[in-house]
Design an enzyme around this catalytic site. Sequence first.
Site, short mmCIF file in Angstrom:
data_model
loop_
_atom_site.label_atom_id
_atom_site.label_comp_id
_atom_site.label_asym_id
_atom_site.label_seq_id
_atom_site.Cartn_x
_atom_site.Cartn_y
_atom_site.Cartn_z
CG HIS A 1 -2.29 -2.71 -2.57
ND1 HIS A 1 -2.59 -2.98 -1.05
CD2 HIS A 1 -1.26 -2.25 -2.50
CE1 HIS A 1 -1.62 -2.39 -0.44
NE2 HIS A 1 -0.41 -2.24 -1.13
CD GLU A 2 1.61 -2.57 -5.18
OE1 GLU A 2 1.96 -1.29 -5.00
OE2 GLU A 2 1.64 -3.35 -4.11
CG HIS B 1 0.88 2.26 -2.61
ND1 HIS B 1 0.82 2.56 -1.21
CD2 HIS B 1 1.11 0.80 -2.51
CE1 HIS B 1 0.68 1.43 -0.55
NE2 HIS B 1 1.07 0.38 -1.37
CD GLU C 1 1.78 -1.30 2.14
OE1 GLU C 1 1.05 -1.68 1.27
OE2 GLU C 1 2.95 -0.68 1.46
#
Length: 711
Positions: A460-461, A465, A517
Site C-alpha cells: 500500500h505505502e 502511494h 487511499e
Amino acid sequence: MSHFFADHDAPLSMLSVKTEYFPQLTDKEQKYAHFMSKASHAGSRVVMRQVSHESEPIFDLILAIHSKLNGKYPEDDITQKQQTGLYLEYVSQFLSNLGNFKSFGDTKFIPRCEVKFFKQLLELAKINPCSSPLTLSPVDVNHEFTSHHLFSTINELIDIGIYHVEEKAALLGFPSQGYTSAYYLGLPVTPEDMALLKEQLFAELAILPENTRINKVGENSFQIWVASENVKNQITETYPSGQITLSNAVTKVEFIFGDHSREMRLVASYLKEAQKFAANDTQKAMLQEYINHFVTGSSQAHKEAQKLWVKDISPVIETNIGFIETYREPSGIIGEFESLVAIQNKERTAKFSSLVNNAEEFISLLPWSKDYEKPIFNPPDFTSLEVLTFTGSGIPAGINIPNYDDVRLKIGFKNVSLGNILSAAAKSSSKHPPSFISQEDRPIFEKYQSDSFEVQVGIHELLGHGSGKLLTEFTDGFNFDKENPPLGLDGKPVSTYYKVGETWGSKFGQLAGPFEECRAEVIAMFLLTNKKILDIFGFHDVESQDKVIYAGYLQMARAGLLALEYWNPKTGKWGQPHMQARFSIMKTFMKHSTDKNFLKLEMNSTNDDFAIKLDKSLIKTAGHECVKDYLKHLHVYKCSGDVEQGSKYFIDRSTVTPDLASLRDIVLSKRLPRRQFIQSNSYIDDNNKVTLKEYDETPQGMLQSFLDREL
C-alpha cells in the site's frame, strides 16, 4: 443516540520501546529522540483546536478534575464505581483522539456516565461550575485564537460542548451545511468560499494553505490565520501585509500571524535543542527549515524541510513534523498538526528494503501502460519503525510522505511502516473475537491476519502511494507528449490533465483522500497474490502463501462491511476516507466480480448476525480480475486528472446500496471498541541521561501520561 456513546471496555496498549529498542540507542540518539518527542507533544493543543471548538477546554477540564482529585475518584458504592468507570472511559478515548471526535470516523462521542455525575466531580474537585473555562487554561495561551470564550461557564461546556449531539453537527464537514469544523471560525464557511480562496488566493500567490485556519469575518471578508510563533508578518516577500482584494474585485482577505503562537514557540525551542544532537548536516539543515516554518509561518520553509527529510536516508531516529494530512478539513487543503518520533527496527526494515529493490519489477505488473508511470522510479527509503511518540488525532499503521506533489516527483518520498502500531492493531482481544468471521475461518484469520496486514501495508505505502505519474503542465512545458497523449479507458487519447498550479488535492478536493487511499488499497489487493512479494516477507511455501492471501482478502471483505459504521444513512456522508475506500472494494468483490459466488454473506437463523463466505478458489481468477478492472479505472482517472468521470465512477462504486445499508444495524450492534495507545514520556535525569517513563494500560495511566507532559 447510543451510537454516539464513548467506547466501552476498549483495549489499551502501551507503546513500549523502553526495554528492547531505546537501550540500543547511543546517548546522542537518545537525546535527539527526547527533544524531538518534546517538540512533538508540544503540538497537542494545536490538534485539539483543529478537532472541535470545545476540545481544548474539555482537555483543560478533565486534567483539572484529575489533578484536584489526586486521581482518586468516587467509588463508595456500585453505582459510583460504575459511573467513575464510564467517565474514565470517555476521558481515555478523548485523550487517545486528542479531541471529542473519533479520529477514525470523524463523529462526536459523548460520555456514558450521567451528566449529574460529571457535575458531581466538579463539586468534589472544588471547581466552580459557573466560572469560565478560561480559568482552567495555561496563563500564556493567547485566547484570541482559542475557543474557551465560546462557553461562558464550565456548566455550559459540559451541557453543550460535551453532552449535546445533533445528527449533522456531530459530523465533521462544512458549517454552512450544518456540520462541524474547527478549521473555520466566524460566519459559516461554505464550499464556494473555500473554492474561491483556493483558486484566487493560495494558488495565485503560491502560498501553501496547510498551516492555516479560516476566519470568515463578513460575507466577502476573510482572515487567514497562519500558525507561527511570530505575531506579526515577518515574511512580507511571500505573504502580503494588510488587506488585499482578490481578482473577483469583491472579496477582501488579510493574513493574520500568530495562530498557535505559544505552541509554535515551544515546538521551535525543542527543535533547536534537538539540533545539537542531530546525526548529520542534513538533519541539522532540515531542523533549521522546520524552525523557520514554525517561527515565521512560511509554508515554503516546511516544503524545504521535507526535501531535506527525503534526503536523510534510513536514520536510526526517524521523525517528521508539521501540518501534514488534509483529510479532516472539509475542502481538503488544510493540514492537521502531526508529529512522529520513532526508532528503526533493522530486522523488519530488511524486508521492506528488499521490496524497494524490486519495486520497478512489481510496478511493471500493474495494469496500465508506462505512460502513466514516472520514467525513472527513484527507490524511496522504506523503514520499519517502533513508535516512541506520535502526536495527532490518530496513529496510522503506515505513512507515505511528503504530500507535496512536486517534491514527490522531483526528489522523492519516504515510506514508513509503524511496527508496534501494526502489531497491536492486528491483535484480536480475547474479550472481543473478530466479528463476521465464520468458525471455520477463524483459525486462519487469527493466525495470519497480522502477517497479511504487514504485507498489505508494505505494498500500500510503497507501490500504492508510490506509483503513478500525474499528467501535468508546468511553466516550461509538459511531462507527457501533449500532441500524442496516453490512451484512456475508452482506447482514445485522454483530453484532461493537470494545468499549471493544479494538484491532485486541489483538483479532486474532498474526494482526493478516499480516492487515493482506495487506489493504494486496491494495488495491495492486486499484488498480494504475487509469490515473489510473499517470499520477501518470509512466506516461502505454497500453503502459507495461500493462507496469507486468503486472510488478506477476508480481512478486506470484513473491513468493507465494518465500514458501514462510518457511513451516515441520513446524509449519505462517509466519515472516514479509508473506510469509504474499503467499502468500495468489498462492494467490488460482491457486485462486480464475474462470479457472484466470490463473496457472499450467510445470515444466521435469527437474522441478527452474519458470516462472510469468501470462495478462496476464486481469488486468483474472478477475484483478481475485478480488482484489476477497478484498479485500472482509478489509476487512469487520477493520473489524467479526469475529475468529472473519476468522481462519478468512485462515488458510484462507494455508494451504499439498499441491501448493504440494511446490514448497518447489525454492524453497529457488533461494533468492537477501537484500540487506544498510551505513549511514554522522556526525561533527562540528574546524571544527564535520558530515561523513559511508561504507564499502566488503564484510563488512569493514559491520564497520568498527559498530566506528566505539562501541556
